[in-house]
Design a protein around this motif. Sequence first.
Motif, PDB file in Angstrom:
ATOM      1  N   VAL A  38       0.767  -1.212  -0.109  1.00  0.00           N
ATOM      2  CA  VAL A  38      -0.175   0.016  -0.008  1.00  0.00           C
ATOM      3  C   VAL A  38       0.994   1.230   0.154  1.00  0.00           C
ATOM      4  O   VAL A  38       1.403   1.634   1.108  1.00  0.00           O
ATOM      5  CB  VAL A  38      -1.030   0.046   1.090  1.00  0.00           C
ATOM      6  N   PRO A  39       1.088   2.036  -1.185  1.00  0.00           N
ATOM      7  CA  PRO A  39       1.897   2.913  -1.319  1.00  0.00           C
ATOM      8  C   PRO A  39       1.678   4.295  -0.658  1.00  0.00           C
ATOM      9  O   PRO A  39       0.427   4.676  -0.224  1.00  0.00           O
ATOM     10  CB  PRO A  39       2.112   3.344  -2.825  1.00  0.00           C
ATOM     11  N   LYS A  40       2.588   5.004   0.013  1.00  0.00           N
ATOM     12  CA  LYS A  40       2.435   6.113   0.872  1.00  0.00           C
ATOM     13  C   LYS A  40       1.781   7.287   0.218  1.00  0.00           C
ATOM     14  O   LYS A  40       1.341   8.285   0.382  1.00  0.00           O
ATOM     15  CB  LYS A  40       3.821   6.794   1.569  1.00  0.00           C
ATOM     16  N   LEU A  46      -4.768  11.746  -0.724  1.00  0.00           N
ATOM     17  CA  LEU A  46      -5.960  11.825   0.135  1.00  0.00           C
ATOM     18  C   LEU A  46      -5.980  13.074   0.931  1.00  0.00           C
ATOM     19  O   LEU A  46      -6.808  13.689   1.230  1.00  0.00           O
ATOM     20  CB  LEU A  46      -6.247  10.552   1.068  1.00  0.00           C
ATOM     21  N   ILE A  47      -4.650  13.188   1.589  1.00  0.00           N
ATOM     22  CA  ILE A  47      -4.574  14.526   2.448  1.00  0.00           C
ATOM     23  C   ILE A  47      -4.601  15.823   1.728  1.00  0.00           C
ATOM     24  O   ILE A  47      -5.145  16.785   2.015  1.00  0.00           O
ATOM     25  CB  ILE A  47      -3.109  14.289   3.260  1.00  0.00           C
ATOM     26  N   ALA A  48      -4.085  15.749   0.485  1.00  0.00           N
ATOM     27  CA  ALA A  48      -4.014  16.832  -0.454  1.00  0.00           C
ATOM     28  C   ALA A  48      -5.533  17.116  -0.938  1.00  0.00           C
ATOM     29  O   ALA A  48      -5.685  18.262  -0.867  1.00  0.00           O
ATOM     30  CB  ALA A  48      -3.324  16.381  -1.601  1.00  0.00           C
ATOM     31  N   GLN A  49      -6.324  16.256  -1.058  1.00  0.00           N
ATOM     32  CA  GLN A  49      -7.714  16.287  -1.220  1.00  0.00           C
ATOM     33  C   GLN A  49      -8.338  17.106  -0.153  1.00  0.00           C
ATOM     34  O   GLN A  49      -9.261  17.930  -0.378  1.00  0.00           O
ATOM     35  CB  GLN A  49      -8.363  14.990  -1.770  1.00  0.00           C
ATOM     36  N   ALA A  50      -8.054  16.547   0.996  1.00  0.00           N
ATOM     37  CA  ALA A  50      -8.863  17.173   2.071  1.00  0.00           C
ATOM     38  C   ALA A  50      -8.329  18.604   2.556  1.00  0.00           C
ATOM     39  O   ALA A  50      -9.242  19.506   2.781  1.00  0.00           O
ATOM     40  CB  ALA A  50      -8.571  16.087   3.365  1.00  0.00           C
ATOM     41  N   PRO A  56      -7.424  21.710   7.676  1.00  0.00           N
ATOM     42  CA  PRO A  56      -5.688  21.640   8.071  1.00  0.00           C
ATOM     43  C   PRO A  56      -4.973  20.542   8.008  1.00  0.00           C
ATOM     44  O   PRO A  56      -5.636  19.596   8.411  1.00  0.00           O
ATOM     45  CB  PRO A  56      -5.725  22.646   9.384  1.00  0.00           C
ATOM     46  N   ARG A  57      -3.887  20.499   7.738  1.00  0.00           N
ATOM     47  CA  ARG A  57      -2.966  19.245   7.862  1.00  0.00           C
ATOM     48  C   ARG A  57      -2.628  18.925   9.352  1.00  0.00           C
ATOM     49  O   ARG A  57      -1.562  19.737   9.917  1.00  0.00           O
ATOM     50  CB  ARG A  57      -1.781  19.285   6.985  1.00  0.00           C
ATOM     51  N   THR A  58      -3.102  17.907  10.182  1.00  0.00           N
ATOM     52  CA  THR A  58      -2.652  17.848  11.311  1.00  0.00           C
ATOM     53  C   THR A  58      -2.460  16.351  11.477  1.00  0.00           C
ATOM     54  O   THR A  58      -2.517  15.525  10.679  1.00  0.00           O
ATOM     55  CB  THR A  58      -4.039  18.063  12.278  1.00  0.00           C
ATOM     56  N   PRO A  59      -1.893  15.820  12.869  1.00  0.00           N
ATOM     57  CA  PRO A  59      -1.319  14.551  13.013  1.00  0.00           C
ATOM     58  C   PRO A  59      -2.549  13.528  13.021  1.00  0.00           C
ATOM     59  O   PRO A  59      -2.775  12.455  12.273  1.00  0.00           O
ATOM     60  CB  PRO A  59      -0.784  14.729  14.219  1.00  0.00           C
ATOM     61  N   GLU A  60      -3.873  14.227  13.412  1.00  0.00           N
ATOM     62  CA  GLU A  60      -4.910  13.431  13.356  1.00  0.00           C
ATOM     63  C   GLU A  60      -5.439  13.199  11.957  1.00  0.00           C
ATOM     64  O   GLU A  60      -5.924  12.149  11.678  1.00  0.00           O
ATOM     65  CB  GLU A  60      -6.062  14.262  14.226  1.00  0.00           C
ATOM     66  N   LEU A  61      -5.509  14.260  10.939  1.00  0.00           N
ATOM     67  CA  LEU A  61      -5.859  14.089   9.687  1.00  0.00           C
ATOM     68  C   LEU A  61      -4.669  12.893   9.121  1.00  0.00           C
ATOM     69  O   LEU A  61      -5.491  12.200   8.001  1.00  0.00           O
ATOM     70  CB  LEU A  61      -5.737  15.311   8.878  1.00  0.00           C
ATOM     71  N   GLU A  62      -3.463  13.274   9.081  1.00  0.00           N
ATOM     72  CA  GLU A  62      -2.665  12.180   8.622  1.00  0.00           C
ATOM     73  C   GLU A  62      -2.877  10.498   9.163  1.00  0.00           C
ATOM     74  O   GLU A  62      -2.969   9.629   8.318  1.00  0.00           O
ATOM     75  CB  GLU A  62      -1.325  12.356   9.074  1.00  0.00           C
ATOM     76  N   ALA A  65      -6.118   9.608   7.308  1.00  0.00           N
ATOM     77  CA  ALA A  65      -5.815   9.054   6.004  1.00  0.00           C
ATOM     78  C   ALA A  65      -5.172   7.852   5.791  1.00  0.00           C
ATOM     79  O   ALA A  65      -5.377   6.960   5.115  1.00  0.00           O
ATOM     80  CB  ALA A  65      -4.971  10.360   5.301  1.00  0.00           C
ATOM     81  N   ARG A  66      -4.256   7.582   6.606  1.00  0.00           N
ATOM     82  CA  ARG A  66      -3.525   6.250   6.789  1.00  0.00           C
ATOM     83  C   ARG A  66      -4.571   5.120   6.850  1.00  0.00           C
ATOM     84  O   ARG A  66      -4.573   4.225   6.103  1.00  0.00           O
ATOM     85  CB  ARG A  66      -2.402   6.268   7.832  1.00  0.00           C
ATOM     86  N   ASP A  67      -5.425   5.366   8.044  1.00  0.00           N
ATOM     87  CA  ASP A  67      -6.368   4.185   8.273  1.00  0.00           C
ATOM     88  C   ASP A  67      -7.156   4.082   7.085  1.00  0.00           C
ATOM     89  O   ASP A  67      -7.624   2.961   6.728  1.00  0.00           O
ATOM     90  CB  ASP A  67      -7.243   4.601   9.355  1.00  0.00           C
ATOM     91  N   GLU A  68      -7.555   5.246   6.549  1.00  0.00           N
ATOM     92  CA  GLU A  68      -8.595   5.113   5.561  1.00  0.00           C
ATOM     93  C   GLU A  68      -8.163   4.264   4.198  1.00  0.00           C
ATOM     94  O   GLU A  68      -8.789   3.442   3.529  1.00  0.00           O
ATOM     95  CB  GLU A  68      -8.950   6.394   4.911  1.00  0.00           C
ATOM     96  N   VAL A  69      -6.711   4.668   3.915  1.00  0.00           N
ATOM     97  CA  VAL A  69      -6.135   4.078   2.646  1.00  0.00           C
ATOM     98  C   VAL A  69      -5.976   2.408   2.862  1.00  0.00           C
ATOM     99  O   VAL A  69      -6.154   1.805   1.760  1.00  0.00           O
ATOM    100  CB  VAL A  69      -4.842   4.641   2.470  1.00  0.00           C
ATOM    101  N   VAL A  70      -5.511   1.922   4.019  1.00  0.00           N
ATOM    102  CA  VAL A  70      -5.145   0.627   4.269  1.00  0.00           C
ATOM    103  C   VAL A  70      -6.763  -0.064   4.509  1.00  0.00           C
ATOM    104  O   VAL A  70      -6.882  -1.068   3.945  1.00  0.00           O
ATOM    105  CB  VAL A  70      -4.702   0.519   5.770  1.00  0.00           C
ATOM    106  N   LEU A  71      -7.799   0.594   4.963  1.00  0.00           N
ATOM    107  CA  LEU A  71      -9.251  -0.137   4.793  1.00  0.00           C
ATOM    108  C   LEU A  71      -9.585  -0.137   3.491  1.00  0.00           C
ATOM    109  O   LEU A  71     -10.083  -1.264   3.170  1.00  0.00           O
ATOM    110  CB  LEU A  71      -9.968   0.957   5.712  1.00  0.00           C
ATOM    111  N   ARG A  72      -9.305   0.839   2.418  1.00  0.00           N
ATOM    112  CA  ARG A  72      -9.791   0.845   1.148  1.00  0.00           C
ATOM    113  C   ARG A  72      -8.994  -0.429   0.497  1.00  0.00           C
ATOM    114  O   ARG A  72      -9.810  -1.184  -0.249  1.00  0.00           O
ATOM    115  CB  ARG A  72      -9.425   2.087   0.535  1.00  0.00           C
ATOM    116  N   GLU A  73      -7.924  -0.619   0.771  1.00  0.00           N
ATOM    117  CA  GLU A  73      -7.176  -1.602   0.228  1.00  0.00           C
ATOM    118  C   GLU A  73      -7.888  -2.970   0.447  1.00  0.00           C
ATOM    119  O   GLU A  73      -8.074  -3.962  -0.321  1.00  0.00           O
ATOM    120  CB  GLU A  73      -5.649  -1.649   0.409  1.00  0.00           C
TER     121      GLU A  73
END
Length: 269
Positions: A38-40, A46-50, A56-62, A65-73
């Motif tokens: 699952v590429p970074k 996804l973060i760029a879209q948000a 705002p880009r925050t640790p929580e948003l990051e 995004a990681r959780d969402e990408v892995v779940l999508r895969e």
Amino acid sequence: MKKLSVAACVSLAALSAALLAPLAASAQNITIVNGKAVPKARVEALIAQATKQGQPRTPELEKQARDEVVLREMFLQEAEKRGLAASPDYKTQMEFARQQILIRELFADFQKKNPVSDAEVTAEYEKFKGQSSGTEYRARHILVEKEDDAKSLIAQIKGGAKFEDLAKKSSKDPGSAENGGDLDFAGPNAYVPEFSQAMVKLKKGEMTEAPVKSQFGFHIIKLEDTREAKFPELAEIKGQIEQRLSQQKLAKFRDDIRAKAKTDYKFEN
């Protein structure tokens, strides 16, 4: 100490590259799901879209995004395993999505290449400012359904009753009754013709001697004050003007495409 031969050096270099390759690959990926990386880059996209939508880009948003990408895969692999990618419904939805995204990109590209200039904003501002010049009137009114009721109220006011009190008690206009019939400052064009024509003839403090009939009923109008029309500074409404002009440009772009397309299809409107 023995020197390594050229062949040995080459072998060591190849071995090092082989050992480092998995590390380099893992640096490009978040994780592995059922043997698939699952590429970074997906997370960054996804973060760029948000953030483009104002988040705002925050640790929580990051993290989200990681959780969402892995779940999508995970879900994607399961859907593919069940053969859903070959279903007619999936293919139809994918075609609609492709069309929607491509059209959205077309309009975004046009707006990017055709920004609203400061000169266009200033010209539009001056046009609106010119149209809004003149006198503004602050009036009160009492609206009733019957002419006789209006005449009775006029008589009461002339007898000493307060206009504001009767407006609160008797006016059928829900927007102004609670404020004693106060309509605040506005230009004559803000009202129906019969109302504005009667209002502009009044002097400060005067009230209409007879009921004024309009499509809403019968009005009793009192003029409280007048002033020269005020218009906001350019800086206050620049963003609104830019948005309006941008929408107008986009609408023309769409109309131009529609006009030059060769088709026998007839739109109803």
